[in-house]
Design an enzyme around this catalytic site. Structure first.
Site, PDB file in Angstrom:
ATOM      1  N   GLU A  85       0.822  -1.217   0.000  1.00  0.00           N
ATOM      2  CA  GLU A  85       0.000   0.000   0.000  1.00  0.00           C
ATOM      3  C   GLU A  85       0.857   1.269   0.000  1.00  0.00           C
ATOM      4  OE1 GLU A  85      -3.082   0.014  -0.539  1.00  0.00           O
ATOM      5  OE2 GLU A  85      -3.647  -2.083  -0.135  1.00  0.00           O
ATOM      6  N   CYS A 143      -7.568  -1.657   8.032  1.00  0.00           N
ATOM      7  CA  CYS A 143      -6.192  -1.683   7.509  1.00  0.00           C
ATOM      8  C   CYS A 143      -5.724  -0.270   7.226  1.00  0.00           C
ATOM      9  CB  CYS A 143      -6.125  -2.569   6.261  1.00  0.00           C
ATOM     10  SG  CYS A 143      -6.374  -4.317   6.673  1.00  0.00           S
ATOM     11  N   HIS A 167      -1.058  -5.798   2.122  1.00  0.00           N
ATOM     12  CA  HIS A 167      -2.376  -6.433   2.056  1.00  0.00           C
ATOM     13  C   HIS A 167      -2.204  -7.768   1.353  1.00  0.00           C
ATOM     14  CE1 HIS A 167      -5.969  -3.509   2.606  1.00  0.00           C
ATOM     15  NE2 HIS A 167      -6.156  -4.571   3.347  1.00  0.00           N
TER      16      HIS A 167
HETATM   17  N1  PCA Z   1      -8.519  -6.634   6.542  1.00  0.00           N
HETATM   18  C1  PCA Z   1      -9.463  -5.558   6.720  1.00  0.00           C
HETATM   19  C2  PCA Z   1      -9.512  -5.280   8.179  1.00  0.00           C
HETATM   20  C3  PCA Z   1      -8.706  -6.333   8.833  1.00  0.00           C
HETATM   21  C4  PCA Z   1      -8.084  -7.089   7.750  1.00  0.00           C
HETATM   22  O1  PCA Z   1      -7.282  -8.020   7.879  1.00  0.00           O
HETATM   23  C5  PCA Z   1      -9.101  -4.341   5.877  1.00  0.00           C
HETATM   24  O2  PCA Z   1      -8.643  -4.506   4.745  1.00  0.00           O
HETATM   25  O3  PCA Z   1      -9.295  -3.207   6.330  1.00  0.00           O
END
Ligand code: PCA
Length: 207
Positions: A85, A143, A167
């Site tokens: 990200e 996140c 991610h």
């Molecule tokens: N993914 C979610 C919240 C917690 C996670 O592991 C997100 O992408 O915000």
């Protein structure tokens, strides 16, 4: 290299979070190569950043600079590749759930940019044969919230700690449970992606 690594708790009804499983396997195989603290964050606005703060206090009590790297990880449901990200935005879902949106901090910066070398990290993960892209939007759920918090914190403190977010796709076991998800990645690949990122950062770290 002093590292704070975080993952999120399961939140989607499958009882698993791909980031948590990936981090656990990474820690088992390669964690000893780093001066590392690991924290699992609740999927709840407020307790998530409280857990980050508690972990930071334990990483380097009294050390003004804290860890050299904060690497948050989370599950990107529906993704077929690892996403490094680039940006955290000052937006979150409202208290009443996903039907409303609000500022994380009405007086805060509109966004922060990850202080990790995101393009080079994505290339380092791809060099391991693992699909990986740079993403410009971590969504507006937990996140993004954790990434926004950590970037704001180190910026306000004038700290040299570098902060970023990985991610990761769901695990195959999660996709079997929830059919429409479609895309996933083996936990071994996720663990190797985390290792590739931290190894890259360790190699270019001054310490
Ligand atoms: N993914 C979610 C919240 C917690 C996670 O592991 C997100 O992408 O915000």
């Amino acid at each position: 290299m002093r590292v704070l690594l975080t993952a999120f708790e399961p939140f989607d009804g499958t009882g698993l979070n791909a980031s948590l499983e990936g981090c656990r396997l990474f820690l088992e195989r390669w964690g000893a190569e780093f001066d590392l603290r690991f924290a699992v964050l609740p999927v709840e606005y407020g307790p998530d950043v409280a857990a980050v703060e508690a972990a930071l206090a334990a990483v380097a009590p009294g050390a003004p600079d804290g860890p050299e790297v904060i690497l948050h990880t989370g599950q990107a449901t529906g993704a077929g590749e690892v996403r490094v990200e680039r940006i955290a935005v000052n937006v979150r879902y409202g208290e009443d759930g996903k039907d409303s949106q609000e500022w994380i901090d009405p007086a805060g910066e509109i966004a922060y940019v990850s202080t990790l070398p995101v393009d080079a990290l994505a290339a380092a993960v791809r060099a391991e044969g693992i699909p990986c892209v740079v993403s410009n939007h971590a969504g507006i759920y937990l996140c993004n919230h954790a990434l926004y918090h950590s970037l704001r914190r180190v910026t306000a403190a004038g700290s040299r700690t570098r902060v970023g977010f990985l991610h990761v796709p769901c695990l195959p076991a999660q996709v079997e449970q929830v059919e429409e998800r479609g895309r996933c990645l083996e936990v071994e690949e996720t663990a190797r992606a985390i290792y590739a990122v931290l190894r890259f950062l360790q190699r270019e770290s001054p310490g």
